[in-house]
Design a protein around this motif. Structure first.
Motif, short mmCIF file in Angstrom:
data_model
loop_
_atom_site.label_atom_id
_atom_site.label_comp_id
_atom_site.label_asym_id
_atom_site.label_seq_id
_atom_site.Cartn_x
_atom_site.Cartn_y
_atom_site.Cartn_z
N PHE A 156 20.95 -13.27 29.16
CA PHE A 156 19.79 -13.93 29.78
C PHE A 156 20.05 -15.43 29.81
CE2 PHE A 156 18.09 -10.05 27.84
CZ PHE A 156 17.38 -9.50 28.89
N THR A 157 21.21 -15.81 30.31
CA THR A 157 21.56 -17.23 30.27
C THR A 157 20.68 -18.02 31.24
OG1 THR A 157 23.18 -17.13 32.05
CG2 THR A 157 23.99 -16.65 29.83
N GLY A 158 20.61 -19.31 31.00
CA GLY A 158 19.85 -20.18 31.89
C GLY A 158 20.36 -20.06 33.31
N GLY A 193 15.83 -15.56 21.65
CA GLY A 193 15.82 -16.76 22.48
C GLY A 193 14.80 -17.81 22.13
N SER A 209 19.77 -28.15 25.98
CA SER A 209 20.33 -26.95 26.59
C SER A 209 21.65 -26.58 25.92
CB SER A 209 20.59 -27.11 28.09
OG SER A 209 19.43 -27.51 28.72
N ASP A 222 22.28 -21.04 24.59
CA ASP A 222 22.03 -20.13 25.68
C ASP A 222 21.94 -18.72 25.10
OD1 ASP A 222 21.47 -19.66 28.27
OD2 ASP A 222 23.27 -20.65 29.04
N ILE A 223 21.31 -17.82 25.85
CA ILE A 223 21.20 -16.44 25.36
C ILE A 223 22.05 -15.56 26.27
CG2 ILE A 223 19.62 -14.52 24.86
CD1 ILE A 223 19.23 -17.02 23.10
N SER A 252 16.50 -21.07 22.08
CA SER A 252 16.96 -21.59 23.35
C SER A 252 15.81 -22.15 24.18
CB SER A 252 17.65 -20.46 24.11
OG SER A 252 17.96 -20.85 25.39
#
Lengths: 325, 148, 1004
Positions: free
Chosen positions: C991-993, C975, C984, C987-988, C978
């Motif tokens: 573990f998304t935003g 990440g 933005s 994204d991961i 990210s």
């Protein structure tokens, strides 16, 4: 004397532009032209060599023309570049937004642009009909008033501390007067705020940012704000509020400032275009100071040095980390 | 409000602190504090992230906006990063973000960053204690006036 | 006899674990047998590791967890070998598994038994410095986390049986005999420390403040007896003056071992530095004979210890130690470099103890029928450093000879590489693949969340109100069921979870219990067995990070547990199934460089049937070893080389290209494409391959020092070697030879040790003495670095009359040519200048990297170089032959200067590492990786700079212009990209935003 220099530059801008277009070295010239109201200028885009007389150069040329260079434009473009325009171009090349080969940087020395917000405060709500700059004076004519202001007092603060009056990298340099050595920037202008308590600081900034009407002119004028879709406009999820509520405003400007960290070229366009007269550049100046002091980095002066967020050192300062004792 | 009653209020007030811990060092350090039964204040709520490099400034800003009283970010010590250099990338990001936030008037006591290794259970507990102390010293987070 | 596709690995330290992981990943069934109750060995005891000061636990524990749960690795703890029969390819081994008195299947590792055990006994892991119970686990992060009862201490009170809710305590458990059938064996039993009690003069055991280096290591550790504070044992004061004594039990013919233990110089420097970092008031002093900082970047570390940390180095063997009775301080008498005898008081004395062979070395040798060397380490030879005397039995790590972690890890992989060659026909025959139901499609379904809250016996339930948390969880949005279990991790609860998924049609599962670091994969497996995608799982830690750390405030702990569950539910509502992308693997290898290293690697690939391309820039094979005639130990290098070249030329599947230049290398792990030109006429060729081995070697330094080139009598060590072996007659009239060490090494331009020059000089000196004992030989040195068993030859050279004279870094010898005489002048501060007349002056020149070539290749492969332009591995300690870029490996002199045996080990190690890829038809990418939204990306390239794995590239897209593209095969999901993306756009997954925002908004 000053007037003479500026006029000479304006003359050579027109000649150079004409020549470049005629010789086919560029397809387009981007420069400044007279604005629709006094003390304003605007961008102009010239493809016809016969129209280069539209080009102007004076202390009202405050926009950052780098904003008008489009990423996927394949044309050969000549761009009139004062120091901060040149820096923006360099940084945009570093960020792979522009192709160096397509751009002819026509460097011009800049002694600073006017802080129109400050003039407006001085003359109040009155309408300016005509304005002229004569050597060290600004002569303003209104409907029922005349005013003469000392030029030096109305030059943008950031132009006074500017290190790069001519572009650090350019293809052509106009004007034969070598710019005076800039003052050493010690970021003194930030001291007053920095020494305040957290409470006073936040009150000050809340008061300032409360005026924001979320017109996004700052973003539109900033050469570094080129995101396809600004974070604030994104949905799914909506990251932060989009209203002109003070909390929303505060967060928007805090993050926007963070997003230009190590990238801001101190052109002051954000402040110049703000219809509410908010000095947004004051916040980004702090970021300039942070990256200068922490990472000894200045944006837009080298094509080789990696931007501070794109690199790191084992021994970067970490005095802010909590220690056990 | 008198100083005394203010003090009484802080006595009762239990700050809530959001802690972003990297999976490989600090989260493991927090686990070790547990295995070693080292007691620390119950104010933190942990969000596990793969690496401090993952932590976008949005998370920190959002946490304050949403009313968390303080932030703790902890990753691997320099040199220990499971992902080679994520903590270095993060360190620069946080240095800039923290300086900026402090300039704008956010209390530095709310913005706590540190490194804790997988072997440092005791250090983790100390860091939490210090963070809670820091946050308590500036009181409830009233920076933003609404929640999203 | 039929070959068997399984392997026995003896000893589960870092070496055994690495070998097991490599083999498990390459399709072999592995039995990993450990004599103690948990894996990790000595490395798990260490605080930090040199030269990077990495936290040992941080880097080793993920590896141990991986070993513990690898589906092809069967851990057999607390077991000993009884009998070995059979032959290479098919062995039968009988072993005895000693009773733990705790059922491994049932024990959840919660630790209540140890907490309640009334017996206070000594903890071996903390080197006797801390207490531990009769019921115990070796250390908190132990793998497997299973407790055991020490019957010798146990008083049979029955408390543990009473408190164990899992019913795991079994006092009547008995030792068990087992028999396993395997194809190959790897021995990695490690070493035992030298025990300094035997040398009375050191006062160990008598004086309280005399401790061993490994005890000091535990004192330094944050998880050690003083929680990382450096305190002395007599009174708990900070020892401001610490003396370290080198070579305790090493290089000591009379009282210890004659060999050098190889690692003590470096670990002592590290301990001194870390002590100084802990408390600045500490002033460490190190008494040494030679500083043996021969490894990659070791000298730089010593320089930092000296100059940045102010560690005092004194070249002296001390003459006496005595204790001052009142203060318990230690009085040390020693001779200074100027010959003065002085006395100095220290607060603590650390004995840098050496590495002995394992105590049961003889038993091991007997059981496996292998030969030991004269020091009771496993016997090997320079050209086969990982093969024991018995075919099919390999060795790695300190049992082969004292060595540090990276060399152990390298040898472990090398041994695995040799097993790969032996058993390649039967790989993938004994591994089991689990049959799983098809995944249920949950797209479009509203979240239906099931929450399982764990009591963990009384570990959670005793402090957190579990029923209240469960009830609370049941009322949260989208939660359709909440249940609580005594032990959520137990086998019966897995069945319950699967039933509940079916019964309630769950499409998200949350477990609130212990730490996901050890248990997440177990539950993920469970829900996968029930047909749910394994990423539809969330875990929240209400034990290690809640009940255990707030034991005296149950209300607050309960409130916190509720918050944590709510945050997990919030996240669970936003999670979605993830796929692990699979990629085809091209089962071919490219080896760059045709020296010994490259040839060994190429042969080992081709022998396994992998199509191999070996490319060499020069016309002939052999590289720098063409100039070497013998190893220090007497191995015939030219013979070995000729044999190797013959094999290369006749080996099936091996394509050799000489006079080659690489034009381009494209692609990524499993799918590379390389274009070359080769031969005089630059014929173009191209090929696809799945892995790349960088074995490009280095060069001999050509000196400008010491008037080299000005007189035919001044030659390089390799030129002298050529004379010895090719034209010994030229030495007939020679009466005196002087050798100068460290020419072009350990200086400002090349601030590293070239590792082999000391051995080269001694080798040549011995050979000359053999030819003509009358020749006087003088070796001028800074430190003699005959580490390990090479020390023997140093001693032999001295016995044979070779004169060794030390000079200091800033007082280099002078060479004078006058009147036909060649004089070498050495400056000695204590006795004045010494002038030596020489007929020959041999300069021991160092190894230098080929900067331009390395830079070009580094660019093509996108891999890094270090400051000295050697290739930089992914991790100095645990990934010594890997690059961060997957599928690319490094071995030999391209990595750092080293002797032939190390090059061969590294070559074989790269083969093993590469086989973890080549043995698979498809490789699976991680599920939790970065994902780019092309509509948002503005192609600024910041993520490309932030990615440590070269997993992101800017590419032209027809619709979106230049955008960043993630190579899923290379992304590790960290990440870093990210976190810095302004748009933005990255994204991961996992573990998304949006998911993290949901957790943030879980605050109440």
């Amino acid at each position: 004397m000053v007037r003479k220099i500026i006029d000479d530059i304006e003359k050579s801008i027109r000649e150079t532009a004409k020549k470049l277009l005629e010789e086919g070295k560029v397809d387009l010239i981007i420069g400044y032209t007279k604005g629709s109201i006094p003390l304003r200028s605007g961008p102009c885009f010239i493809t016809d060599a016969s129209k280069t007389d539209m080009l102007v150069w004076n202390q009202s040329c405050d926009l950052n023309l780098a904003k008008y260079l489009a990423k996927n434009d394949d044309r050969k473009i000549g761009i009139i570049s004062k120091g901060c325009v040149g820096r923006a171009i360099v940084h945009l090349i570093v960020e792979k937004q522009l192709n160096r080969e397509n751009i002819t940087i026509i460097g011009i020395p800049c002694e600073g642009v006017l802080n129109r917000a400050k003039i407006m405060v001085e003359i109040g709500d009155k309408e300016i009909i005509e304005a002229d700059i004569e050597d060290d004076k600004i002569i303003i004519k209104g409907k029922d008033f005349n005013k003469t202001l000392p030029l030096q007092d109305y030059i943008n603060q950031l132009c006074i501390t500017c290190h790069y009056k001519i572009p650090p990298i350019s293809d052509i340099i106009l004007g034969n007067k070598k710019p005076e050595k800039p003052l050493k920037d010690d970021f003194k202008d930030l001291n007053e705020i920095e020494s305040k308590s957290s409470k006073d600081k936040i009150e000050y900034f809340k008061k300032e940012l409360n005026r924001c009407i979320r017109c996004y002119a700052c973003r539109e004028a900033c050469p570094m704000c080129y995101c396809t879709l600004c974070f604030i406009d994104q949905n799914k999820p909506v990251w932060f509020g989009k209203t002109a509520d003070i909390s929303d405003n505060f967060i928007f400007h805090m993050i926007r400032a963070f997003h230009v960290a190590g990238r801001c070229v101190s052109c002051g366009a954000c402040s110049s275009v703000c219809p509410m007269g908010i000095d947004l550049n004051f916040i980004t100046r702090k970021l300039e100071k942070i990256v200068k002091e922490r990472f000894d980095f200045e944006s837009g002066i080298s094509l080789e040095v990696l931007p501070p967020m794109g690199t790191h050192k084992f021994d970067d300062k970490q005095e802010f980390m909590i220690e056990e004792d | 409000m008198t100083d005394e009653s203010k003090e009484n209020l802080t006595e009762e007030w239990k700050p809530k602190i959001i802690a972003f811990l990297c999976n490989w060092c600090s989260y493991a350090g927090a686990d070790l504090a547990g295995v070693s039964r080292i007691q620390y204040p119950p104010n933190i709520r942990v969000v596990r992230v793969p690496c401090t490099g993952r932590i976008n400034p949005f998370f920190i800003v959002k946490s304050l906006a949403y009313g968390w009283d303080g932030i703790l970010v902890s990753g691997c010590h320099p040199g220990d990063c499971h992902y080679i250099s994520g903590n270095y990338v993060a360190r620069r990001r946080f240095a800039i973000l923290r300086d900026l936030m402090i300039f704008l008037g956010i209390e530095p006591e709310r913005l706590n960053f540190t490194w804790v290794s997988a072997a440092e259970g005791e250090r983790f507990a100390k860091v939490v204690r210090k963070t809670v102390e820091n946050v308590k010293s500036v009181g409830p987070n009233k920076i933003f006036n609404k929640e999203w | 006899m039929d070959k068997i596709g399984s392997v026995l690995v003896i000893g589960a330290g870092i070496g055994g674990s690495q070998a097991s992981l490599d083999l498990g990943e390459s399709g072999y069934k592995v039995y990993l047998v450990e004599s103690t109750t948990s894996i990790g060995g000595v490395m798990a005891q260490l605080d930090k590791t040199f030269p990077t000061n990495d936290c040992a636990m941080c880097i080793v524990s993920p590896k141990l967890v991986e070993t513990g749960r690898h589906h092809n690795i069967e851990l057999i703890i607390n077991a000993d070998i009884k009998e070995v029969s059979g032959e290479a390819g098919n062995f039968i081994v009988k072993l005895l598994k000693r009773a733990l008195y705790i059922n491994e299947e049932k024990c959840t590792g919660c630790g209540v038994c140890a907490l309640k055990c009334p017996i206070e006994a000594i903890d071996v892991f903390n080197e006797g410095l801390a207490k531990c119970k009769a019921t115990s686990v070796k250390y908190p992060q132990a793998v497997p986390l299973v407790f055991s009862i020490d019957l010798a201490k146990c008083i049979g009170c029955g408390v543990c049986e009473g408190v164990c809710k899992a019913g795991a305590v079994e006092y009547d458990q008995e030792d068990k005999e087992m028999e396993i059938n395997i194809g190959a064996i790897i021995l990695a039993p490690g070493f035992d420390e030298f025990e300094p009690e035997s040398i009375k003069e050191y006062g160990y055991g008598k004086y309280k403040n005399v401790i061993t280096s490994i005890e000091f290591e535990r004192i330094l550790s944050a998880s050690g007896p003083f929680a990382g504070k450096v305190l002395r044992l007599s009174d708990g004061d900070i020892p401001e003056k610490i003396a370290f004594l080198q070579c305790v039990g090493s290089r000591d013919l009379k009282r210890g071992q004659p060999y050098c233990s190889s690692v003590c110089c470096m670990y002592t420097a590290k301990e001194a530095v870390i002590a100084k970092e802990h408390f600045d008031v500490i002033n460490p002093t190190i008494f040494y004979m030679d500083i043996r900082a021969y490894g990659k970047d070791f000298d730089k570390y010593i320089e930092r210890a000296k100059h940045e940390y102010g560690v005092r180095y004194i070249r002296s063997r001390i003459s006496s130690i005595s204790e001052i009775p009142e203060s318990k301080d230690l009085k040390i008498r020693y001779e200074t470099e100027n010959g003065e005898v002085v006395e100095e008081i220290f607060n603590m004395l650390v004995l840098s103890v050496g590495l002995n062979p394992p105590k049961d070395a003889k038993k091991i040798a007997e059981a496996f029928n292998i030969k030991l060397n004269e020091y009771n380490f496993c016997e090997t030879n320079s050209f086969n450093p990982i093969e024991s005397s018995r075919p099919g039995i390999y060795v790695c790590g300190a049992f082969q000879g004292p060595k540090d972690i990276p060399e152990t890890v390298t040898q472990a992989s090398a041994a695995a590489g040799a097993v790969n060659v032996l058993l390649s026909d039967v790989k993938n025959t004994l591994i089991t693949k689990k049959e799983l139901p098809d995944e249920i499609d949950v797209r479009g379904q509203p979240p239906r969340i099931g929450v399982f809250v764990c009591h963990c016996g009384i570990n959670i339930g005793g402090y957190v109100d579990v029923p209240a948390v469960t009830e609370y969880a049941g009322k949260l949005p989208n939660v359709v069921m909440a249940d609580r279990n005594l032990y959520t991790c137990s086998a019966d609860t897995q069945t319950i979870i699967k039933e509940k998924i079916k019964e309630h049609n769950l499409n998200r599962v949350i477990v609130a219990s212990c730490t996901p670091r050890t248990h997440e994969s177990l539950f993920q497996e469970t829900i996968r067995e029930a047909g749910l995608n394994r990423y539809l799982f969330q875990m929240t830690n209400i034990r290690d990070q809640c009940s255990w750390v707030h034991m005296h405030e149950p209300e607050n702990a309960t409130e916190k547990a509720k918050d944590l569950v709510r945050m997990a539910v919030n996240k669970a509502r936003k999670i979605f199934p993830l796929e692990r992308m699979t990629l085809d693997v091209i089962k071919k290898a490219l080896v760059i460089g045709g020296g010994i290293t490259g040839m060994v690697a190429a042969l080992d690939f081709a022998k396994q049937g992998y199509e191999t391309y070996l490319i060499e820039k020069k016309n002939e094979l052999g590289g720098i070893s063409r100039k070497i005639y013998s190893t220090l130990e007497g191995g015939n290098v030219q013979e070995y080389l000729d044999d190797l070249i013959t094999k290369i030329k006749s080996q099936k599947n091996l394509n050799l290209y000489t006079n080659t230049h690489i034009e381009a290398i494209d692609g990524y792990v499993g799918n590379f494409h390389t274009t070359i030109t080769h031969g005089e006429s630059k014929i173009p060729a191209e090929f696809d391959h799945g892995v790349v081995i960088v074995a490009t070697g280095s060069n001999e330094y050509i000196p400008t020092e010491y008037q080299y080139g000005k007189d035919p009598r001044i030659i390089r060590q390799s030129e002298l070697e050529e004379k010895i072996y090719k034209s010994p007659n030229e030495l007939k009239d020679v009466k005196s030879i002087v050798m100068i060490q460290c020419v072009g090494s350990r200086n400002e331009e090349h601030p590293y040790c070239s590792k082999m020059c000391c051995a080269e000089a001694i080798k040549n000196a011995l050979k000359i003495k053999e030819l003509n004992p009358e020749i006087n030989i003088t070796i001028l040195f800074r430190d003699i670095r005959t580490y390990g068993f090479k020390e023997k030859y140093y001693q032999k050279a001295r016995q044979m009359g070779v004169l060794f004279i030390q000079f200091n870094e800033n007082q280099e010898p002078e060479v004078k040519i006058a009147n036909g005489n060649l004089d070498i002048i050495v400056k000695k501060p204590d006795i004045g200048d010494i002038s030596i007349k020489a007929d020959l002056l041999a300069l021991s020149v160092g190894i230098v990297s080929s900067r331009d070539e390395n830079e070009e290749l580094a660019m093509q492969l996108k891999v890094p170089l270090n400051d000295d332009n050697f290739f930089l591995e992914a991790h100095v300690k645990l990934r010594p032959v890997d690059f961060a870029t997957e599928g690319v490996f490094v071995a030999g002199l391209a990595h750092a200067p080293k002797p032939i045996e190390d090059c061969i080990s590294q070559a074989k190690a790269t083969v093993s590492r590469a086989c973890t890829i080549l043995s698979k038809d498809k490789i699976e990418a991680e599920g939790k990786i970065a994902r780019i939204d092309p509509t948002r990306c503005s192609g600024c390239g910041l993520c490309v700079l932030n990615c440590a794995y070269n997993a992101i590239e800017l590419q032209e897209d027809r619709r979106f212009g230049t955008i960043a593209v993630i190579n899923e095969a290379l992304c590790k999901g960290c990440g870093a990209c990210s976190g810095n993306c302004r748009c933005s756009a990255i994204d991961i997954l996992g573990f998304t935003g949006e998911q993290i925002f949901a957790m943030i908004m879980g605050r109440e």
